[in-house]
Structures are given as C-alpha cells and as structure tokens.
Design a protein around this motif. Structure first.
Motif, PDB file in Angstrom:
ATOM      1  N   THR A  78       0.820  -1.208   0.000  1.00  0.00           N
ATOM      2  CA  THR A  78       0.000   0.000   0.000  1.00  0.00           C
ATOM      3  C   THR A  78       0.853   1.257   0.000  1.00  0.00           C
ATOM      4  O   THR A  78       0.488   2.262  -0.602  1.00  0.00           O
ATOM      5  CB  THR A  78      -0.916   0.008   1.238  1.00  0.00           C
ATOM      6  N   TYR A  79       2.012   1.219   0.655  1.00  0.00           N
ATOM      7  CA  TYR A  79       2.856   2.403   0.745  1.00  0.00           C
ATOM      8  C   TYR A  79       3.414   2.828  -0.614  1.00  0.00           C
ATOM      9  O   TYR A  79       3.943   3.924  -0.747  1.00  0.00           O
ATOM     10  CB  TYR A  79       4.001   2.177   1.741  1.00  0.00           C
ATOM     11  N   LEU A  80       3.290   2.001  -1.639  1.00  0.00           N
ATOM     12  CA  LEU A  80       3.771   2.356  -2.970  1.00  0.00           C
ATOM     13  C   LEU A  80       2.776   3.208  -3.753  1.00  0.00           C
ATOM     14  O   LEU A  80       3.103   3.717  -4.822  1.00  0.00           O
ATOM     15  CB  LEU A  80       4.087   1.085  -3.765  1.00  0.00           C
ATOM     16  N   LEU A  81       1.574   3.383  -3.228  1.00  0.00           N
ATOM     17  CA  LEU A  81       0.574   4.184  -3.921  1.00  0.00           C
ATOM     18  C   LEU A  81       1.017   5.638  -4.018  1.00  0.00           C
ATOM     19  O   LEU A  81       1.714   6.147  -3.134  1.00  0.00           O
ATOM     20  CB  LEU A  81      -0.763   4.102  -3.185  1.00  0.00           C
ATOM     21  N   PRO A  82       0.606   6.339  -5.064  1.00  0.00           N
ATOM     22  CA  PRO A  82       1.034   7.739  -5.231  1.00  0.00           C
ATOM     23  C   PRO A  82       0.502   8.675  -4.144  1.00  0.00           C
ATOM     24  O   PRO A  82       1.036   9.755  -3.956  1.00  0.00           O
ATOM     25  CB  PRO A  82       0.486   8.140  -6.603  1.00  0.00           C
ATOM     26  N   GLU A  83      -0.529   8.261  -3.402  1.00  0.00           N
ATOM     27  CA  GLU A  83      -1.069   9.118  -2.345  1.00  0.00           C
ATOM     28  C   GLU A  83      -0.120   9.246  -1.162  1.00  0.00           C
ATOM     29  O   GLU A  83      -0.220  10.172  -0.379  1.00  0.00           O
ATOM     30  CB  GLU A  83      -2.415   8.574  -1.835  1.00  0.00           C
ATOM     31  N   PHE A  84       0.790   8.296  -1.010  1.00  0.00           N
ATOM     32  CA  PHE A  84       1.735   8.347   0.101  1.00  0.00           C
ATOM     33  C   PHE A  84       2.817   9.378  -0.202  1.00  0.00           C
ATOM     34  O   PHE A  84       3.358   9.412  -1.301  1.00  0.00           O
ATOM     35  CB  PHE A  84       2.398   6.981   0.316  1.00  0.00           C
ATOM     36  N   PRO A  85       3.162  10.202   0.767  1.00  0.00           N
ATOM     37  CA  PRO A  85       4.282  11.150   0.571  1.00  0.00           C
ATOM     38  C   PRO A  85       5.587  10.389   0.381  1.00  0.00           C
ATOM     39  O   PRO A  85       5.785   9.304   0.934  1.00  0.00           O
ATOM     40  CB  PRO A  85       4.315  11.938   1.884  1.00  0.00           C
ATOM     41  N   ASP A  86       6.496  10.955  -0.399  1.00  0.00           N
ATOM     42  CA  ASP A  86       7.763  10.286  -0.698  1.00  0.00           C
ATOM     43  C   ASP A  86       8.558   9.973   0.562  1.00  0.00           C
ATOM     44  O   ASP A  86       9.158   8.913   0.675  1.00  0.00           O
ATOM     45  CB  ASP A  86       8.620  11.141  -1.637  1.00  0.00           C
ATOM     46  N   GLY A  87       8.584  10.893   1.518  1.00  0.00           N
ATOM     47  CA  GLY A  87       9.325  10.662   2.757  1.00  0.00           C
ATOM     48  C   GLY A  87       8.792   9.477   3.536  1.00  0.00           C
ATOM     49  O   GLY A  87       9.543   8.748   4.181  1.00  0.00           O
ATOM     50  N   HIS A  88       7.495   9.250   3.469  1.00  0.00           N
ATOM     51  CA  HIS A  88       6.895   8.123   4.173  1.00  0.00           C
ATOM     52  C   HIS A  88       7.278   6.809   3.516  1.00  0.00           C
ATOM     53  O   HIS A  88       7.535   5.829   4.198  1.00  0.00           O
ATOM     54  CB  HIS A  88       5.372   8.254   4.199  1.00  0.00           C
ATOM     55  N   ARG A  89       7.314   6.801   2.192  1.00  0.00           N
ATOM     56  CA  ARG A  89       7.684   5.567   1.482  1.00  0.00           C
ATOM     57  C   ARG A  89       9.050   5.088   1.919  1.00  0.00           C
ATOM     58  O   ARG A  89       9.255   3.924   2.214  1.00  0.00           O
ATOM     59  CB  ARG A  89       7.711   5.811  -0.025  1.00  0.00           C
ATOM     60  N   ARG A  90       9.998   6.010   1.959  1.00  0.00           N
ATOM     61  CA  ARG A  90      11.365   5.636   2.314  1.00  0.00           C
ATOM     62  C   ARG A  90      11.435   5.126   3.753  1.00  0.00           C
ATOM     63  O   ARG A  90      12.101   4.150   4.048  1.00  0.00           O
ATOM     64  CB  ARG A  90      12.286   6.835   2.148  1.00  0.00           C
ATOM     65  N   ARG A  91      10.725   5.759   4.656  1.00  0.00           N
ATOM     66  CA  ARG A  91      10.808   5.364   6.063  1.00  0.00           C
ATOM     67  C   ARG A  91      10.041   4.077   6.348  1.00  0.00           C
ATOM     68  O   ARG A  91      10.411   3.336   7.242  1.00  0.00           O
ATOM     69  CB  ARG A  91      10.314   6.486   6.942  1.00  0.00           C
ATOM     70  N   ILE A  92       8.996   3.815   5.609  1.00  0.00           N
ATOM     71  CA  ILE A  92       8.263   2.568   5.792  1.00  0.00           C
ATOM     72  C   ILE A  92       9.037   1.408   5.175  1.00  0.00           C
ATOM     73  O   ILE A  92       9.074   0.309   5.710  1.00  0.00           O
ATOM     74  CB  ILE A  92       6.849   2.673   5.178  1.00  0.00           C
ATOM     75  N   ARG A  93       9.690   1.665   4.055  1.00  0.00           N
ATOM     76  CA  ARG A  93      10.405   0.626   3.326  1.00  0.00           C
ATOM     77  C   ARG A  93      11.627   0.128   4.093  1.00  0.00           C
ATOM     78  O   ARG A  93      11.986  -1.038   4.036  1.00  0.00           O
ATOM     79  CB  ARG A  93      10.843   1.176   1.971  1.00  0.00           C
ATOM     80  N   THR A  94      12.295   1.003   4.822  1.00  0.00           N
ATOM     81  CA  THR A  94      13.502   0.603   5.532  1.00  0.00           C
ATOM     82  C   THR A  94      13.247   0.536   7.030  1.00  0.00           C
ATOM     83  O   THR A  94      12.284   1.098   7.531  1.00  0.00           O
ATOM     84  CB  THR A  94      14.645   1.605   5.281  1.00  0.00           C
TER      85      THR A  94
END
Length: 96
Positions: free
Chosen positions: A18-34
């Motif tokens: 879900t975090y890969l969706l465009p609605e997620f802010p870029d900073g959140h993607r990086r922090r959720i992924r790692t």
C-alpha cells in the motif's frame, strides 16, 4: 504447508504494498520501506555486548540490552518525529 504460506502471501500482497501508492508522501515511502532505526539499534547492542565479552548469565546480558534500549528511546528517539502524519489527516477527511 507451503500452499498455506503461499496463499497467505498472495492475500497479503495488497496490504504490504500500500505504501507504494502515489497518495503516500515520498518521505513516508522511504521510512516505511527501511528499518534503519532498528538496524542501528541492533548494531549498537552488538557493539556493546562484544565489549563486555562473556556474561555470567543470560539475565546480565538482558539487563545490558534493556538498559541500552531504554537510553536510546528516552534520549534519541523521543526527540525525533519519524513520520509527519499531518498529510494523512487531510486524506482521511477527503475519504469520509
């Protein structure tokens, strides 16, 4: 046994990506992924336990690890904001 694991993985793919969706802010993607914070804490615990070398019992090792976790969470993590949730508040209002 493997079929059950494969089904569980297949059913959970949507939730875990879900975090890969465009609605997620870029900073959140990086922090959720790692999980850099957890990896850093694990490195610190390994470093401290190597310095001590041998522990008399498992309880003393556990006390050292818990003391370090308490210190890090009280000093370093308590002053940082890991995710800025204000953008999600706006999305929740729009979803309702």
């Amino acid at each position: 046994r493997l079929k059950a694991a494969a089904n569980c993985l297949r059913e959970g793919v949507g939730e875990t990506t879900t975090y890969l969706l465009p609605e997620f802010p870029d900073g959140h993607r990086r922090r959720i992924r790692t999980n850099n914070m957890i990896e850093r804490l694990n490195r610190e615990i390994r470093r401290r336990t190597r310095v001590v070398g041998g522990f008399p019992d498992g309880n003393s090792a556990l006390m050292l690890v818990c003391a370090r976790i308490r210190y890090v969470t009280a000093n370093e993590w308590s002053t940082r904001r890991y995710l800025d949730m204000s953008r999600f508040d706006d999305n929740l209002v729009e979803a309702n």
